[in-house]
Design an enzyme around this catalytic site. Sequence first.
Site, mmCIF file in Angstrom:
data_model
loop_
_atom_site.group_PDB
_atom_site.id
_atom_site.type_symbol
_atom_site.label_atom_id
_atom_site.label_comp_id
_atom_site.label_asym_id
_atom_site.label_seq_id
_atom_site.Cartn_x
_atom_site.Cartn_y
_atom_site.Cartn_z
ATOM 1 N N GLY A 53 6.831 -12.141 33.569
ATOM 2 C CA GLY A 53 8.163 -12.600 33.927
ATOM 3 C C GLY A 53 8.615 -12.329 35.351
ATOM 4 O O GLY A 53 9.361 -13.109 35.922
ATOM 5 N N GLU A 108 11.181 -5.499 37.509
ATOM 6 C CA GLU A 108 11.291 -6.198 36.219
ATOM 7 C C GLU A 108 12.097 -7.478 36.398
ATOM 8 O O GLU A 108 12.970 -7.552 37.265
ATOM 9 C CB GLU A 108 12.038 -5.304 35.217
ATOM 10 C CG GLU A 108 11.149 -4.474 34.304
ATOM 11 C CD GLU A 108 10.570 -5.260 33.133
ATOM 12 O OE1 GLU A 108 10.500 -6.503 33.191
ATOM 13 O OE2 GLU A 108 10.178 -4.624 32.158
ATOM 14 N N ASP A 109 11.839 -8.452 35.542
ATOM 15 C CA ASP A 109 12.663 -9.660 35.527
ATOM 16 C C ASP A 109 13.986 -9.383 34.825
ATOM 17 O O ASP A 109 15.049 -9.752 35.310
ATOM 18 C CB ASP A 109 11.922 -10.830 34.851
ATOM 19 C CG ASP A 109 11.325 -10.456 33.492
ATOM 20 O OD1 ASP A 109 11.379 -9.267 33.099
ATOM 21 O OD2 ASP A 109 10.808 -11.358 32.813
ATOM 22 N N ASP A 112 16.562 -5.664 28.736
ATOM 23 C CA ASP A 112 17.290 -6.055 27.527
ATOM 24 C C ASP A 112 17.623 -4.764 26.766
ATOM 25 O O ASP A 112 18.602 -4.089 27.090
ATOM 26 C CB ASP A 112 16.379 -7.024 26.756
ATOM 27 C CG ASP A 112 17.001 -7.600 25.509
ATOM 28 O OD1 ASP A 112 18.192 -7.394 25.280
ATOM 29 O OD2 ASP A 112 16.296 -8.279 24.744
ATOM 30 N N LYS A 140 20.958 -7.047 30.705
ATOM 31 C CA LYS A 140 21.854 -7.336 29.569
ATOM 32 C C LYS A 140 22.481 -6.005 29.157
ATOM 33 O O LYS A 140 21.957 -5.301 28.293
ATOM 34 C CB LYS A 140 21.059 -7.906 28.401
ATOM 35 C CG LYS A 140 20.517 -9.296 28.614
ATOM 36 C CD LYS A 140 19.871 -9.788 27.320
ATOM 37 C CE LYS A 140 19.063 -11.026 27.536
ATOM 38 N NZ LYS A 140 18.276 -11.415 26.352
ATOM 39 N N PHE A 161 20.046 -15.379 25.476
ATOM 40 C CA PHE A 161 18.649 -15.644 25.815
ATOM 41 C C PHE A 161 18.614 -16.483 27.090
ATOM 42 O O PHE A 161 19.273 -17.521 27.171
ATOM 43 C CB PHE A 161 17.938 -16.377 24.677
ATOM 44 C CG PHE A 161 16.499 -16.641 24.985
ATOM 45 C CD1 PHE A 161 15.564 -15.616 24.889
ATOM 46 C CD2 PHE A 161 16.081 -17.887 25.417
ATOM 47 C CE1 PHE A 161 14.231 -15.839 25.207
ATOM 48 C CE2 PHE A 161 14.745 -18.127 25.736
ATOM 49 C CZ PHE A 161 13.824 -17.104 25.626
ATOM 50 N N VAL A 162 17.865 -16.037 28.094
ATOM 51 C CA VAL A 162 17.792 -16.760 29.369
ATOM 52 C C VAL A 162 16.374 -17.261 29.637
ATOM 53 O O VAL A 162 15.396 -16.671 29.167
ATOM 54 C CB VAL A 162 18.285 -15.899 30.554
ATOM 55 C CG1 VAL A 162 19.781 -15.709 30.519
ATOM 56 C CG2 VAL A 162 17.569 -14.554 30.607
ATOM 57 N N ASP A 168 10.267 -17.096 30.443
ATOM 58 C CA ASP A 168 9.766 -18.188 29.613
ATOM 59 C C ASP A 168 10.452 -18.274 28.257
ATOM 60 O O ASP A 168 11.152 -17.356 27.835
ATOM 61 C CB ASP A 168 8.273 -17.977 29.343
ATOM 62 C CG ASP A 168 8.023 -16.831 28.352
ATOM 63 O OD1 ASP A 168 8.608 -15.742 28.561
ATOM 64 O OD2 ASP A 168 7.304 -17.023 27.368
ATOM 65 N N ARG A 174 8.914 -21.252 33.055
ATOM 66 C CA ARG A 174 8.858 -20.251 34.129
ATOM 67 C C ARG A 174 9.042 -20.890 35.505
ATOM 68 O O ARG A 174 9.465 -20.244 36.448
ATOM 69 C CB ARG A 174 7.514 -19.511 34.111
ATOM 70 C CG ARG A 174 7.277 -18.675 32.863
ATOM 71 C CD ARG A 174 6.068 -17.765 33.078
ATOM 72 N NE ARG A 174 5.535 -17.214 31.841
ATOM 73 C CZ ARG A 174 5.969 -16.109 31.252
ATOM 74 N NH1 ARG A 174 6.963 -15.425 31.768
ATOM 75 N NH2 ARG A 174 5.407 -15.666 30.137
HETATM 76 P P1 5GP Z 1 13.374 -4.796 26.719
HETATM 77 O O1 5GP Z 1 12.128 -3.967 26.558
HETATM 78 O O2 5GP Z 1 14.306 -4.290 27.788
HETATM 79 O O3 5GP Z 1 14.081 -5.004 25.403
HETATM 80 O O4 5GP Z 1 12.900 -6.246 27.117
HETATM 81 C C1 5GP Z 1 12.347 -6.526 28.358
HETATM 82 C C2 5GP Z 1 11.443 -7.734 28.313
HETATM 83 O O5 5GP Z 1 11.829 -8.650 27.274
HETATM 84 C C3 5GP Z 1 11.543 -8.513 29.596
HETATM 85 O O6 5GP Z 1 10.628 -8.069 30.567
HETATM 86 C C4 5GP Z 1 11.269 -9.940 29.143
HETATM 87 O O7 5GP Z 1 9.880 -10.175 29.118
HETATM 88 C C5 5GP Z 1 11.778 -9.980 27.729
HETATM 89 N N1 5GP Z 1 13.150 -10.544 27.640
HETATM 90 C C6 5GP Z 1 14.303 -9.875 27.376
HETATM 91 N N2 5GP Z 1 15.350 -10.707 27.332
HETATM 92 C C7 5GP Z 1 14.856 -11.940 27.580
HETATM 93 C C8 5GP Z 1 15.465 -13.237 27.695
HETATM 94 O O8 5GP Z 1 16.687 -13.444 27.542
HETATM 95 N N3 5GP Z 1 14.630 -14.266 27.999
HETATM 96 C C9 5GP Z 1 13.288 -14.114 28.177
HETATM 97 N N4 5GP Z 1 12.582 -15.195 28.461
HETATM 98 N N5 5GP Z 1 12.677 -12.907 28.067
HETATM 99 C C10 5GP Z 1 13.456 -11.835 27.784
#
Ligand code: 5GP
Length: 187
Positions: A53, A108-109, A112, A140, A161-162, A168, A174
């Site tokens: 990402g 990081e992208d 969440d 988020k 969700f983005v 992706d 992407r």
């Molecule tokens: P976390 O471990 O913080 O819950 O999630 C991080 C990863 O989840 C991000 O690096 C990404 O790959 C994925 N992710 C979280 N939210 C989204 C979203 O809204 N859209 C997409 N495409 N990926 C997300």
Amino acid sequence: MNLYKPEYVHCNGERFKVYLTDEEIQSRVRQIGKKISSDFLDKKPIFIGVLNGAFIFLSDLMRYVDIPCEVDFLKLSSYGDDKVSSGEVTELKQIDAEIRGRHVILVEDIVDTGLSIKFLVEKLKRSEPASLSTVTLLHKTEKTQHDVQLDYVGFRIASLFVLGYGLDYAQEGRNLAQIYILDGDSD
Ligand code: 5GP
């Protein structure tokens, strides 16, 4: 360059609309690049991008950084084909660089729940870098359950969700230059 930035896009049978424009993203990424350039002057930082990402964000970010720096990548398992996190982190590719004694900037992208970045920070710290900073394009805030250190944040966003700009939906989308949300969702 002729960027791919429609107002609406269909991805895996669902319709998405623009949430953050190309101009908003570029302006913010430029600001973060400038800030990192002044914060890391004479430190030759190494950026560690989290695949897949973060690859677009990191490639833009690095081009706004005007000090010597390096880059490497690691890869974590993704959401799979779903729009919600599995709650598990698996490392699919490790970094090649030696980071002991280096100034590391983890890129990081999106953050969440915070699980992935917490996992990575703990792992990278075990290699004893001189410093470890974190950058995320999106955060988020309401969904973050883990105690995470975020040093540079592009945009704090709602729990939606983005898609696009590296992010992706079941591997698609992407290449979109902007960030999109489901057409029915509102911010
Ligand atoms: P976390 O471990 O913080 O819950 O999630 C991080 C990863 O989840 C991000 O690096 C990404 O790959 C994925 N992710 C979280 N939210 C989204 C979203 O809204 N859209 C997409 N495409 N990926 C997300």
